[in-house]
Enzyme design. Structure first.
Site, PDB file in Angstrom:
ATOM      1  N   SER A   1      40.265 -28.441 -86.924  1.00  9.50           N
ATOM      2  CA  SER A   1      39.391 -29.536 -86.302  1.00  9.50           C
ATOM      3  C   SER A   1      37.993 -29.352 -86.705  1.00  9.50           C
ATOM      4  O   SER A   1      37.349 -30.152 -86.743  1.00  9.50           O
ATOM      5  CB  SER A   1      39.484 -29.668 -85.050  1.00  9.50           C
TER       6      SER A   1
ATOM      7  N   ASP B   1      44.161 -21.722 -87.556  1.00 10.15           N
ATOM      8  CA  ASP B   1      44.829 -22.860 -88.257  1.00 10.15           C
ATOM      9  C   ASP B   1      44.899 -22.745 -89.650  1.00 10.15           C
ATOM     10  O   ASP B   1      43.830 -22.691 -90.413  1.00 10.15           O
ATOM     11  CB  ASP B   1      44.134 -24.002 -87.842  1.00 10.15           C
TER      12      ASP B   1
ATOM     13  N   GLU C   1      51.232 -32.657 -79.876  1.00 12.45           N
ATOM     14  CA  GLU C   1      49.962 -33.415 -79.922  1.00 12.45           C
ATOM     15  C   GLU C   1      50.383 -34.937 -79.695  1.00 12.45           C
ATOM     16  O   GLU C   1      51.124 -35.375 -80.455  1.00 12.45           O
ATOM     17  CB  GLU C   1      49.095 -33.251 -81.126  1.00 12.45           C
TER      18      GLU C   1
END
Ligand code: KIV
Length: 292
Positions: free
Chosen positions: A53, A91, A190
């Site tokens: 992100s 990530d 998610e």
């Protein structure tokens, strides 16, 4: 900038499953640099996710897809320097693990060796399962991520909740069980309907970390910039804003600019002194230079 106080001693990875058994909720937040890692540590956060992100929150892209290994290594290295107690999960960006098991291991090893990450996160199931096996086989702990997987948002038809029909919910459960069997130590869920996320959580021995998936998960994750209100504009509905730092920062910057323009910053308190005799000698030097 002060680097204290912060806690020492890494949270053992195996404690996460124990926390699930005890019904103790796990707290995860994203962090992308030294101050955010350090603040997460000081706040007693359990897991720090150096999420891709970052492509959107700190690098200004429209999606997570452009994040590169080099971007993520730089950010993970800085966050890991600050987050001493929390487990640091890096990530794996789009393209770093999709091509082959070998490439996935090569890139994950870089996160551990070069950035000091404790674990990596990979999105998806299906082909991702063999990556999880390869990574855990190489001794690298892996967190899975299913439901809305932003790296494949286009294939999912956009940023939408997943698992909203019985058959899609069953697919998610099967994926979760397969990822657990492949060796994931935890799974991010998610944007999964809360009752579905709760059933998946109950079916797994490893903890689930929810984002937009309700309180039935074993833990929660939010994006640092979302929860702190670090950018202006609408946040997704699952975000709870605990601060409005963008507005505070803007006001502070405007006050700083106004002070500089008005000549009221810096004040004497912000400057350094020179002994009177040294200043006199300096001025004498200047005067003699001006004469020559
Ligand atoms: O990149 C990220 O921040 C994430 C979280 C939203 C789970 O993957």
């Amino acid at each position: 900038m002060s680097t204290r106080p912060r806690t020492a001693g890494k949270l053992p990875l195996t404690d996460l499953a124990e926390m699930k058994k005890r019904g103790e909720r796990i707290v995860m937040v994203t962090a992308y640099d030294f101050p955010s890692g350090r603040l997460a540590d000081a706040a007693g956060i359990d897991l720090v996710l150096v999420g891709d992100s970052a492509a959107m929150t700190v690098l200004g892209h429209d999606s997570t897809v452009p994040a590169t290994m080099e971007d993520m290594l730089l950010l993970a290295r800085a966050a890991a320097r600050g987050a001493l107690r929390p487990l640091v999960v890096a990530d794996m960006p789009f393209g770093s693990f999709q091509v082959s098991d070998e490439e996935a291991v090569r890139n994950a090893v870089r996160f551990v060796k070069e950035a000091g990450a404790d674990a990596v996160k990979v999105e998806g199931a299906g082909p991702t399962l063999s990556r999880v096996l390869a990574l855990t086989g190489a001794g690298i702990p892996v967190m899975g991520h299913i439901g809305l997987t932003p790296q494949s948002a286009t294939m999912l038809g956009g940023y939408k909740a997943q698992g909203r029909t019985a058959s899609k919910a069953r697919e998610l459960l099967d994926d979760a069980l397969a990822l657990e069997a492949a060796g994931c130590f935890s799974l991010v869920l998610e944007c999964v309907p809360a009752p579905v996320a709760e059933r998946i959580t109950q079916a797994l021995a490893v903890p689930t970390i929810g984002i937009g998936s309700g309180a039935g998960c074993d833990g929660q994750v939010l994006v640092f910039h979302d929860l702190l209100g670090l950018y202006e504009g609408r946040a997704p509905r699952f975000v709870k804003r605990y601060a409005d730092l963008a507005a505070e920062i803007r006001v502070a910057l405007e006050r700083y600019a106004a002070d500089v323009r008005a000549g009221v910053f810096p004040e004497d308190a912000h400057t350094y002194a020179i002994a009177e005799n040294e200043l006199t000698r300096f001025e004498a030097d200047l005067a003699s230079r001006a004469r020559t």
